[in-house]
Design an enzyme around this catalytic site. Structure first.
Site, PDB file in Angstrom:
ATOM      1  N   GLY A  41       0.839  -1.192   0.000  1.00  0.00           N
ATOM      2  CA  GLY A  41       0.000   0.000   0.000  1.00  0.00           C
ATOM      3  C   GLY A  41       0.869   1.234   0.000  1.00  0.00           C
ATOM      4  O   GLY A  41       2.088   1.152   0.190  1.00  0.00           O
ATOM      5  N   GLN A  46       3.271  10.024   1.466  1.00  0.00           N
ATOM      6  CA  GLN A  46       4.544   9.346   1.212  1.00  0.00           C
ATOM      7  C   GLN A  46       5.168   9.768  -0.113  1.00  0.00           C
ATOM      8  O   GLN A  46       6.352   9.496  -0.344  1.00  0.00           O
ATOM      9  CB  GLN A  46       4.354   7.823   1.212  1.00  0.00           C
ATOM     10  CG  GLN A  46       3.953   7.267   2.577  1.00  0.00           C
ATOM     11  CD  GLN A  46       3.857   5.758   2.537  1.00  0.00           C
ATOM     12  OE1 GLN A  46       2.825   5.201   2.245  1.00  0.00           O
ATOM     13  NE2 GLN A  46       4.964   5.087   2.821  1.00  0.00           N
ATOM     14  N   CYS A  94       7.345  -0.456   5.888  1.00  0.00           N
ATOM     15  CA  CYS A  94       6.806   0.760   5.280  1.00  0.00           C
ATOM     16  C   CYS A  94       7.831   1.300   4.298  1.00  0.00           C
ATOM     17  O   CYS A  94       9.026   1.335   4.621  1.00  0.00           O
ATOM     18  CB  CYS A  94       6.522   1.794   6.373  1.00  0.00           C
ATOM     19  SG  CYS A  94       5.845   3.338   5.744  1.00  0.00           S
ATOM     20  N   LEU A  95       7.363   1.724   3.141  1.00  0.00           N
ATOM     21  CA  LEU A  95       8.282   2.244   2.129  1.00  0.00           C
ATOM     22  C   LEU A  95       8.942   3.547   2.580  1.00  0.00           C
ATOM     23  O   LEU A  95       9.979   3.920   2.045  1.00  0.00           O
ATOM     24  CB  LEU A  95       7.544   2.441   0.795  1.00  0.00           C
ATOM     25  CG  LEU A  95       6.950   1.145   0.207  1.00  0.00           C
ATOM     26  CD1 LEU A  95       6.163   1.450  -1.062  1.00  0.00           C
ATOM     27  CD2 LEU A  95       8.030   0.115  -0.074  1.00  0.00           C
ATOM     28  N   HIS A 136      -2.718   0.695   8.557  1.00  0.00           N
ATOM     29  CA  HIS A 136      -1.370   1.259   8.363  1.00  0.00           C
ATOM     30  C   HIS A 136      -1.423   2.453   7.410  1.00  0.00           C
ATOM     31  O   HIS A 136      -0.871   3.519   7.706  1.00  0.00           O
ATOM     32  CB  HIS A 136      -0.438   0.160   7.830  1.00  0.00           C
ATOM     33  CG  HIS A 136       0.934   0.630   7.473  1.00  0.00           C
ATOM     34  ND1 HIS A 136       2.068   0.202   8.125  1.00  0.00           N
ATOM     35  CD2 HIS A 136       1.372   1.518   6.526  1.00  0.00           C
ATOM     36  CE1 HIS A 136       3.127   0.808   7.600  1.00  0.00           C
ATOM     37  NE2 HIS A 136       2.728   1.598   6.623  1.00  0.00           N
ATOM     38  N   GLU A 137      -2.092   2.265   6.259  1.00  0.00           N
ATOM     39  CA  GLU A 137      -2.139   3.348   5.261  1.00  0.00           C
ATOM     40  C   GLU A 137      -2.907   4.557   5.786  1.00  0.00           C
ATOM     41  O   GLU A 137      -2.497   5.698   5.572  1.00  0.00           O
ATOM     42  CB  GLU A 137      -2.746   2.855   3.943  1.00  0.00           C
ATOM     43  CG  GLU A 137      -1.960   1.764   3.238  1.00  0.00           C
ATOM     44  CD  GLU A 137      -0.473   2.024   3.126  1.00  0.00           C
ATOM     45  OE1 GLU A 137      -0.066   3.206   3.038  1.00  0.00           O
ATOM     46  OE2 GLU A 137       0.309   1.061   3.163  1.00  0.00           O
ATOM     47  N   HIS A 140      -1.070   6.920   7.970  1.00  0.00           N
ATOM     48  CA  HIS A 140      -0.240   7.915   7.273  1.00  0.00           C
ATOM     49  C   HIS A 140      -0.999   9.238   7.101  1.00  0.00           C
ATOM     50  O   HIS A 140      -0.387  10.309   7.081  1.00  0.00           O
ATOM     51  CB  HIS A 140       0.176   7.408   5.898  1.00  0.00           C
ATOM     52  CG  HIS A 140       1.358   6.478   5.901  1.00  0.00           C
ATOM     53  ND1 HIS A 140       2.611   6.865   6.335  1.00  0.00           N
ATOM     54  CD2 HIS A 140       1.487   5.183   5.521  1.00  0.00           C
ATOM     55  CE1 HIS A 140       3.465   5.839   6.214  1.00  0.00           C
ATOM     56  NE2 HIS A 140       2.800   4.806   5.725  1.00  0.00           N
TER      57      HIS A 140
END
Ligand code: NI
Length: 166
Positions: A41, A46, A94-95, A136-137, A140
């Site tokens: 995701g 991000q 996480c990216l 999680h997303e 953000h």
């Protein structure tokens, strides 16, 4: 991680602007970036954009090889409602926090609502990893990165040490 935008509350998207080239371009950037990085995701902050847009989903994911597929989803202005108080911990990466994994408690069963890329209503009830990815997303969009949610800091470390086969 360290970029101030990732610590800010993202701004709601005005529904009438979803069809605009600007928003459609952001959605495409999110999908392309997520796929290029093999992410499960990605959230707009991000990629440097403070708007309430997340994308997620995969058929098969190298970063999470044991997880079931999640349908590719574009979710705008999301609202999450836990269906009960049951929580379960699981490993997340996480990216924006490259090379690391942490063990994070999340609600096991949630309902999520929002708009898709055409401005249509999304309203789903999900559990397990699907529920984890959405939480999680959407974190953000609240300026929360997963390390802030780790309760046991002994379960936070480098992916290559924790999961040498990944
Ligand atoms: Ni993330």
């Amino acid at each position: 991680m360290g970029e101030p935008l990732l610590l800010q509350q993202a701004i709601q998207v005005t529904a009438e602007t979803i069809a605009s080239p600007e928003i459609q371009g952001i959605i495409q950037d999110l999908l392309d970036t997520m796929k290029d990085a093999n992410g499960a995701g990605l959230a707009a902050p991000q990629i440097g954009i403070s708007l309430q847009i997340v994308v997620f989903g995969f058929e098969k994911n190298e970063r999470y090889p044991n997880e079931l597929p999640i349908p590719e989803t574009i979710l705008i202005n999301p609202v999450i409602t836990p269906l009960n108080s049951l929580q379960e911990s699981g490993w997340e990466g996480c990216l924006s926090v490259p090379g690391l994994r942490g063990f994070v408690p999340r609600y096991e069963n949630i309902r999520y609502q929002g708009l898709d890329a055409h401005g249509q209503i999304i309203d789903r009830t999900v559990s397990g990893f699907h529920a984890r990815v959405v939480q999680h997303e959407c974190d953000h969009l609240l300026g929360i990165l997963y390390p802030m949610q780790i309760e046991d800091m002994t379960k936070f470390g480098f992916t290559e040490v924790l999961f040498p086969n990944l």
